[in-house]
Design a protein around this motif. Structure first.
Motif, PDB file in Angstrom:
ATOM      1  N   HIS A 175       0.842  -1.195   0.000  1.00  0.00           N
ATOM      2  CA  HIS A 175       0.000   0.000   0.000  1.00  0.00           C
ATOM      3  C   HIS A 175       0.876   1.244   0.000  1.00  0.00           C
ATOM      4  O   HIS A 175       1.347   1.675   1.060  1.00  0.00           O
ATOM      5  CB  HIS A 175      -0.925  -0.003   1.220  1.00  0.00           C
ATOM      6  CG  HIS A 175      -1.774  -1.234   1.296  1.00  0.00           C
ATOM      7  ND1 HIS A 175      -2.827  -1.454   0.442  1.00  0.00           N
ATOM      8  CD2 HIS A 175      -1.709  -2.315   2.101  1.00  0.00           C
ATOM      9  CE1 HIS A 175      -3.377  -2.624   0.721  1.00  0.00           C
ATOM     10  NE2 HIS A 175      -2.712  -3.171   1.727  1.00  0.00           N
ATOM     11  N   TYR A 205       0.329   4.405  -0.109  1.00  0.00           N
ATOM     12  CA  TYR A 205      -0.025   5.528   0.766  1.00  0.00           C
ATOM     13  C   TYR A 205       0.451   5.283   2.196  1.00  0.00           C
ATOM     14  O   TYR A 205       0.896   6.218   2.877  1.00  0.00           O
ATOM     15  CB  TYR A 205      -1.529   5.821   0.711  1.00  0.00           C
ATOM     16  CG  TYR A 205      -2.401   4.921   1.546  1.00  0.00           C
ATOM     17  CD1 TYR A 205      -2.781   5.299   2.835  1.00  0.00           C
ATOM     18  CD2 TYR A 205      -2.842   3.688   1.073  1.00  0.00           C
ATOM     19  CE1 TYR A 205      -3.582   4.477   3.609  1.00  0.00           C
ATOM     20  CE2 TYR A 205      -3.649   2.873   1.833  1.00  0.00           C
ATOM     21  CZ  TYR A 205      -4.014   3.264   3.102  1.00  0.00           C
ATOM     22  OH  TYR A 205      -4.814   2.458   3.883  1.00  0.00           O
ATOM     23  N   GLU A 206       0.381   4.036   2.663  1.00  0.00           N
ATOM     24  CA  GLU A 206       0.870   3.724   4.008  1.00  0.00           C
ATOM     25  C   GLU A 206       2.385   3.894   4.086  1.00  0.00           C
ATOM     26  O   GLU A 206       2.911   4.415   5.078  1.00  0.00           O
ATOM     27  CB  GLU A 206       0.479   2.308   4.409  1.00  0.00           C
ATOM     28  CG  GLU A 206      -0.999   2.129   4.669  1.00  0.00           C
ATOM     29  CD  GLU A 206      -1.381   0.693   5.013  1.00  0.00           C
ATOM     30  OE1 GLU A 206      -0.510  -0.206   4.941  1.00  0.00           O
ATOM     31  OE2 GLU A 206      -2.550   0.474   5.353  1.00  0.00           O
ATOM     32  N   GLY A 260      -9.531   5.065  -7.116  1.00  0.00           N
ATOM     33  CA  GLY A 260      -8.999   5.873  -6.027  1.00  0.00           C
ATOM     34  C   GLY A 260      -7.650   6.432  -6.408  1.00  0.00           C
ATOM     35  O   GLY A 260      -7.203   6.279  -7.534  1.00  0.00           O
ATOM     36  N   SER A 261      -7.013   7.063  -5.499  1.00  0.00           N
ATOM     37  CA  SER A 261      -5.681   7.572  -5.781  1.00  0.00           C
ATOM     38  C   SER A 261      -4.861   7.511  -4.512  1.00  0.00           C
ATOM     39  O   SER A 261      -5.385   7.699  -3.407  1.00  0.00           O
ATOM     40  CB  SER A 261      -5.759   8.993  -6.344  1.00  0.00           C
ATOM     41  OG  SER A 261      -5.538   9.966  -5.380  1.00  0.00           O
ATOM     42  N   GLU A 262      -3.600   7.253  -4.691  1.00  0.00           N
ATOM     43  CA  GLU A 262      -2.707   7.218  -3.533  1.00  0.00           C
ATOM     44  C   GLU A 262      -2.645   8.598  -2.891  1.00  0.00           C
ATOM     45  O   GLU A 262      -2.582   8.709  -1.664  1.00  0.00           O
ATOM     46  CB  GLU A 262      -1.311   6.734  -3.945  1.00  0.00           C
ATOM     47  CG  GLU A 262      -1.285   5.315  -4.461  1.00  0.00           C
ATOM     48  CD  GLU A 262      -1.882   4.288  -3.526  1.00  0.00           C
ATOM     49  OE1 GLU A 262      -1.624   4.341  -2.299  1.00  0.00           O
ATOM     50  OE2 GLU A 262      -2.633   3.425  -4.012  1.00  0.00           O
ATOM     51  N   GLN A 303      -5.049  10.812  -2.730  1.00  0.00           N
ATOM     52  CA  GLN A 303      -6.262  10.975  -1.927  1.00  0.00           C
ATOM     53  C   GLN A 303      -6.148  10.217  -0.604  1.00  0.00           C
ATOM     54  O   GLN A 303      -6.549  10.710   0.447  1.00  0.00           O
ATOM     55  CB  GLN A 303      -7.490  10.498  -2.702  1.00  0.00           C
ATOM     56  CG  GLN A 303      -8.795  10.689  -1.961  1.00  0.00           C
ATOM     57  CD  GLN A 303      -9.101  12.154  -1.686  1.00  0.00           C
ATOM     58  OE1 GLN A 303      -8.870  13.006  -2.525  1.00  0.00           O
ATOM     59  NE2 GLN A 303      -9.617  12.439  -0.502  1.00  0.00           N
ATOM     60  N   LYS A 304      -5.589   9.015  -0.672  1.00  0.00           N
ATOM     61  CA  LYS A 304      -5.426   8.221   0.555  1.00  0.00           C
ATOM     62  C   LYS A 304      -4.438   8.886   1.512  1.00  0.00           C
ATOM     63  O   LYS A 304      -4.643   8.883   2.722  1.00  0.00           O
ATOM     64  CB  LYS A 304      -4.986   6.807   0.206  1.00  0.00           C
ATOM     65  CG  LYS A 304      -6.059   6.011  -0.520  1.00  0.00           C
ATOM     66  CD  LYS A 304      -5.520   4.681  -0.999  1.00  0.00           C
ATOM     67  CE  LYS A 304      -6.511   3.984  -1.905  1.00  0.00           C
ATOM     68  NZ  LYS A 304      -5.923   2.826  -2.575  1.00  0.00           N
ATOM     69  N   THR A 355      -6.173  11.774   3.124  1.00  0.00           N
ATOM     70  CA  THR A 355      -7.164  11.322   4.096  1.00  0.00           C
ATOM     71  C   THR A 355      -6.536  10.843   5.401  1.00  0.00           C
ATOM     72  O   THR A 355      -7.083  11.075   6.481  1.00  0.00           O
ATOM     73  CB  THR A 355      -8.004  10.174   3.498  1.00  0.00           C
ATOM     74  OG1 THR A 355      -8.611  10.644   2.295  1.00  0.00           O
ATOM     75  CG2 THR A 355      -9.071   9.703   4.441  1.00  0.00           C
ATOM     76  N   HIS A 356      -5.386  10.189   5.315  1.00  0.00           N
ATOM     77  CA  HIS A 356      -4.810   9.526   6.489  1.00  0.00           C
ATOM     78  C   HIS A 356      -3.616  10.240   7.126  1.00  0.00           C
ATOM     79  O   HIS A 356      -3.241   9.911   8.252  1.00  0.00           O
ATOM     80  CB  HIS A 356      -4.397   8.097   6.128  1.00  0.00           C
ATOM     81  CG  HIS A 356      -5.557   7.230   5.770  1.00  0.00           C
ATOM     82  ND1 HIS A 356      -6.001   7.081   4.476  1.00  0.00           N
ATOM     83  CD2 HIS A 356      -6.378   6.487   6.533  1.00  0.00           C
ATOM     84  CE1 HIS A 356      -7.042   6.264   4.459  1.00  0.00           C
ATOM     85  NE2 HIS A 356      -7.301   5.898   5.698  1.00  0.00           N
TER      86      HIS A 356
END
Length: 145
Positions: free
Chosen positions: A94, A96-97, A127-129, A131-132, A135-136
């Motif tokens: 992942h 984004y993580e 989705g998009s990285e 955006q993630k 968000t996080h």
């Protein structure tokens, strides 16, 4: 204000453009940067496991080498702009993580990344990285479009 920027890149022209904008921002702010490339983890499905002997290790080795070479070119661009640049390659499922974790672990105070500009149904489904991350992340994110 900002002293350490995380610049995730994925090899796309848009992410490289965002990287260059991040370098210019860092130079003007007197900040340093960390360039990050996330390598997808190795996954395969087979019914004959013995066919995969060494495949995962070879993938990790080859992918890491290719990414390190790529990141070296990014570091050279930063050096040409007189910006201190560290490079990091991470294998993770992942992105984004990995971006958020790397920013926290490296003490970054800003993440600068590209938006791929997906719209409509494609944006909802894929989705998009970016955006993630938005968000996080608890760290500010500057999105270059």
């Amino acid at each position: 204000m900002f002293q350490h920027l995380l610049l995730p890149v994925d090899g796309s022209p848009l992410s490289e453009s965002a990287f260059r904008q991040g370098i210019a921002f860092a130079r003007d702010a007197g900040a340093r940067v960390t360039a990050l490339r996330v390598i997808p983890d190795f996954h395969t499905y087979t019914y004959q496991v013995e066919m995969l002997g060494g495949t995962r290790d070879r993938y990790a080795r080859d992918a890491t080498k290719a990414v390190e070479d790529y990141l070296d070119t990014m570091a050279d661009e930063a050096a040409a702009a007189q910006v201190a640049c560290e490079t990091v390659a991470v294998i993770h499922d992942h992105p984004y993580e990995a971006i958020i974790d790397t920013a926290a672990n490296k003490g970054c105070d800003l993440i600068v990344m590209a938006s791929h500009g997906r719209r409509g149904l494609q944006a909802v489904l894929i989705g998009s990285e970016t955006q993630k991350v938005l968000t996080h992340s608890r760290i500010p994110v500057l999105v270059y479009r």
